[in-house]
Write a protein that holds these residues in place. Structure first.
Motif, short mmCIF file in Angstrom:
data_model
loop_
_atom_site.label_atom_id
_atom_site.label_comp_id
_atom_site.label_asym_id
_atom_site.label_seq_id
_atom_site.Cartn_x
_atom_site.Cartn_y
_atom_site.Cartn_z
N ALA A 364 0.70 -1.35 0.04
CA ALA A 364 -0.19 -0.15 0.07
C ALA A 364 0.68 1.24 0.14
O ALA A 364 0.69 2.36 -0.99
CB ALA A 364 -1.05 -0.20 1.23
N ILE A 365 1.78 1.44 0.99
CA ILE A 365 2.96 2.41 1.04
C ILE A 365 3.64 2.75 -0.33
O ILE A 365 3.71 3.71 -0.80
CB ILE A 365 3.87 2.44 2.11
N ILE A 366 4.14 1.41 -0.75
CA ILE A 366 4.88 1.66 -2.22
C ILE A 366 4.07 2.09 -3.41
O ILE A 366 4.52 2.92 -3.99
CB ILE A 366 5.50 0.08 -2.38
N LEU A 367 2.99 1.56 -3.28
CA LEU A 367 2.11 1.79 -4.73
C LEU A 367 1.85 3.37 -4.39
O LEU A 367 1.63 4.08 -5.65
CB LEU A 367 0.81 1.15 -4.66
N CYS A 387 11.07 5.77 -9.39
CA CYS A 387 10.10 4.69 -9.69
C CYS A 387 10.42 3.36 -10.09
O CYS A 387 9.85 2.55 -9.66
CB CYS A 387 9.57 5.26 -11.28
N ILE A 388 11.72 3.15 -10.47
CA ILE A 388 12.22 1.78 -10.64
C ILE A 388 12.39 1.18 -9.34
O ILE A 388 12.19 0.05 -8.99
CB ILE A 388 13.78 2.00 -11.36
N GLY A 389 12.97 1.99 -8.23
CA GLY A 389 13.03 1.48 -7.25
C GLY A 389 11.74 1.08 -6.50
O GLY A 389 11.87 -0.37 -5.82
N THR A 390 10.94 1.80 -6.37
CA THR A 390 9.47 1.28 -5.85
C THR A 390 9.16 0.04 -6.62
O THR A 390 8.36 -0.66 -5.99
CB THR A 390 8.64 2.46 -6.17
N ILE A 391 9.01 -0.04 -7.92
CA ILE A 391 8.88 -1.21 -8.50
C ILE A 391 9.46 -2.50 -8.13
O ILE A 391 8.58 -3.89 -7.86
CB ILE A 391 8.88 -1.01 -10.34
N LEU A 392 10.70 -2.41 -7.79
CA LEU A 392 11.49 -3.50 -7.23
C LEU A 392 11.00 -4.01 -5.97
O LEU A 392 10.92 -4.96 -5.68
CB LEU A 392 12.96 -3.15 -7.49
N LEU A 393 10.89 -2.92 -5.09
CA LEU A 393 10.37 -3.30 -3.92
C LEU A 393 8.89 -3.65 -3.80
O LEU A 393 8.60 -4.52 -2.81
CB LEU A 393 10.44 -1.83 -2.98
N TYR A 394 8.24 -3.21 -4.78
CA TYR A 394 6.83 -3.62 -4.70
C TYR A 394 6.66 -5.01 -4.90
O TYR A 394 6.08 -6.15 -4.58
CB TYR A 394 6.02 -3.06 -5.69
N PHE A 456 -5.27 0.59 -6.40
CA PHE A 456 -4.61 -0.68 -5.93
C PHE A 456 -3.92 -0.21 -4.59
O PHE A 456 -4.17 -1.13 -3.74
CB PHE A 456 -3.33 -0.91 -7.06
N SER A 457 -3.33 0.84 -4.21
CA SER A 457 -2.78 1.23 -2.92
C SER A 457 -4.15 1.08 -2.09
O SER A 457 -3.61 0.62 -0.97
CB SER A 457 -2.38 2.66 -2.98
N ILE A 458 -5.29 1.74 -2.49
CA ILE A 458 -6.53 1.49 -1.50
C ILE A 458 -6.84 0.09 -1.00
O ILE A 458 -7.26 -0.27 -0.14
CB ILE A 458 -7.75 2.44 -2.02
N THR A 459 -7.02 -0.69 -2.20
CA THR A 459 -7.10 -2.06 -2.14
C THR A 459 -6.20 -2.95 -0.85
O THR A 459 -6.85 -3.48 -0.17
CB THR A 459 -6.83 -2.71 -3.22
#
Length: 496
Positions: A364-367, A387-394, A456-459
């Motif tokens: 939720a936080i990462i999205l 953006c790239i870092g958050t995708i990898l963390l997600y 998606f984050s809210i989900t």
């Protein structure tokens, strides 16, 4: 009643059964998810030429796009239908024969792909996608249940995670096979679509070697001798000891018990399977059913497929060429696979509830961070790297819990009677939400831009709340004990 298996460790036959179901069905299903996107332009061109040649109709660009969307989405519709049939097949013919049905449908779909160009038939292409969709819905509903039922309690999570691990592996293999450097060319795209059929040989070659679920034979079919043979196949000739003999004596004396919904039954008698209507109407099953459907549907509504879809454009925004961005996207898929390999170890050592809470809250936080970084990346240059870092963390946190656990949690929340129906409804929720995301995401992205990731984050936030208050811990616990904890519906708040 639900038969308790011997508390054995890993045996050769148990590990082999996990490998056979993974290679024979789970990986081919994932393959069909990952293989279709890259050669879509070639499929579009061939479809246009074939339709003009056979039907003398020239399709407009809009009509052609709609046709290709139908080719992709018909598999999702098949997944919905296959999920609905999973409960019936699993109870009528057994878990083992349902696995065989998955392989047969996948093989039939592959033959349609391989023959569609030679026959100049777009109908075969559509039929092939429908068949693999049916197999996909059946696989995600039956295979995790089958693996959970042949496993001792302490290995249930490690075996249950093999299905999502196979799906993830298949996606990566499909991405590799659809590259232009492999089979994703104008001349060979149909081979890319159908070559997974060689993996179905694992099912056919070892079908008579693998056992049926002992719990299904004992509790559904009332076949005590067959259940005994299946247990000895899985755990060795001397795996049945005093506990099973005592159970047999109780059956012979006709002692009775009580199910989680208060209905009495006689031990040793076949346990009646539950229809969809009876499961939906049973108030003691409301909460576990909500949990299963919310987790499986939320898995898709958490945006995993959307993140993969958008990652190519993210990589292009930091200066990578289109071809290099596709390879970088493949790297993201490989990361997804690498993290999923730790699934069996995580499921064996850590609680399901804690992993789910960590996974959903982190996603939720990462999205949310991904939404902001995409929105402002044109204003702040280094936000593209965020953006790239958050995708990898997600990807990493998704595979900690939200990726694998929804597939098998139903087998740990439901007793044997309603279990196939509950797993089928969970699979239906997954494929239905997958269809919604696939249809709605491109349109919403064009309208909302980066803010398309906020739902998606809210989900993930809503799933975190649901898990926090209502999901009991299931690791290492008997199914009957867990079922009692959620039998009071939404009054059954869990605080452990």
């Amino acid at each position: 009643m639900d038969l308790t298996l011997p508390e054995s460790g890993w045996t050769f036959r148990l590990m082999a059964l996990g490998a056979i179901t993974t290679f024979g069905a789970s990986i081919p299903v994932g393959y069909n998810i990952g293989v279709i996107n890259a050669p879509s332009e070639y499929i579009k061109r061939w479809s246009n030429e074939t339709i003009f040649h056979i039907y003398d109709q020239q399709l407009s660009d809009g009509t052609l796009r709609a046709f290709i969307a139908a080719v992709i989405s018909v598999a999702l519709i098949g997944g919905v239908i296959g999920s609905l049939q999973g409960a019936y097949l699993a109870d009528k013919y057994g878990r083992k024969k349902s696995f065989l049905c998955c392989a047969i449908l996948l093989t039939a779909g592959a033959l349609c792909f391989l023959l569609c160009r030679a026959a100049s038939s777009v109908e075969l292409l559509l039929l092939g996608r429908l068949l693999v969709g049916l197999a996909s819905g059946l696989t995600t509903g039956v295979i995790p249940m089958y693996l959970a039922e042949v496993s001792p309690i302490k290995l249930r999570g490690a075996m249950g995670v093999l299905c999502p691990l196979g799906l993830t592996t298949g996606v990566v293999i499909g991405q590799v096979m659809s590259l232009e450097q492999v089979l994703g060319t104008e001349e060979h795209w149909h081979y890319a679509l159908g070559c997974y059929a060689v993996l179905n040989l694992f099912c056919y070659a070892f079908y008579f070697w693998v056992p049926e679920s002992p719990k299904y034979l004992y509790s559904v079919k009332g076949d005590q001798a067959g259940s005994l043979r299946a247990i000895r196949k899985l755990f060795g000739r001397h795996s049945i000891g005093d506990d099973y003999i005592k159970l047999q004596m109780e059956c012979a004396n006709g002692q009775s018990g009580t199910s989680t919904n208060g209905q009495s039954f006689d031990d040793g008698q076949p346990q009646a399977t539950r229809s969809i209507c009876s499961v939906l109407r049973d108030p003691t099953l409301t909460l576990p059913l909500v949990l299963v459907c919310a987790l499986q549907g939320g898995q898709q509504l958490s945006g995993i497929n959307a993140v993969f879809f958008y990652s190519v454009s993210i990589f292009e925004s930091v200066g990578l060429s289109s071809n290099a961005a596709k390879f970088a996207n493949l790297g993201v898929g490989c990361l997804n696979l690498f993290v999923s390999l730790f699934g069996p170890m995580l499921m064996a050592r850590y609680n399901r509830r804690g992993l789910c809470l960590l996974s959903c809250s982190s996603c939720a936080i990462i999205l949310f961070i991904l939404t902001l970084s995409i929105h402002f990346k044109d204003l702040v240059e280094w936000f593209s790297h965020i953006c790239i870092g958050t995708i990898l963390l997600y990807i990493i946190f998704y595979q900690f819990g939200l990726g694998p656990i929804p597939f098998f949690i139903g087998s740990e929340l439901f007793d044997l009677g309603p279990r196939p129906t509950a797993m089928a409804l969970g699979s239906l929720s997954s494929w239905g939400c997958n269809f919604i995301v696939g249809m709605a995401f491109p349109t919403l992205q064009s309208v909302w831009g980066a803010f398309v990731f906020l739902p998606f984050s809210i989900t993930c936030v809503l799933l975190t709340v649901l898990i926090k208050f209502y999901l009991p811990e299931t690791r290492g616990k008997d199914v009957t004990e867990v079922a009692q904890k959620v039998a009071q519906g939404f009054r059954s708040k869990v605080k452990e």
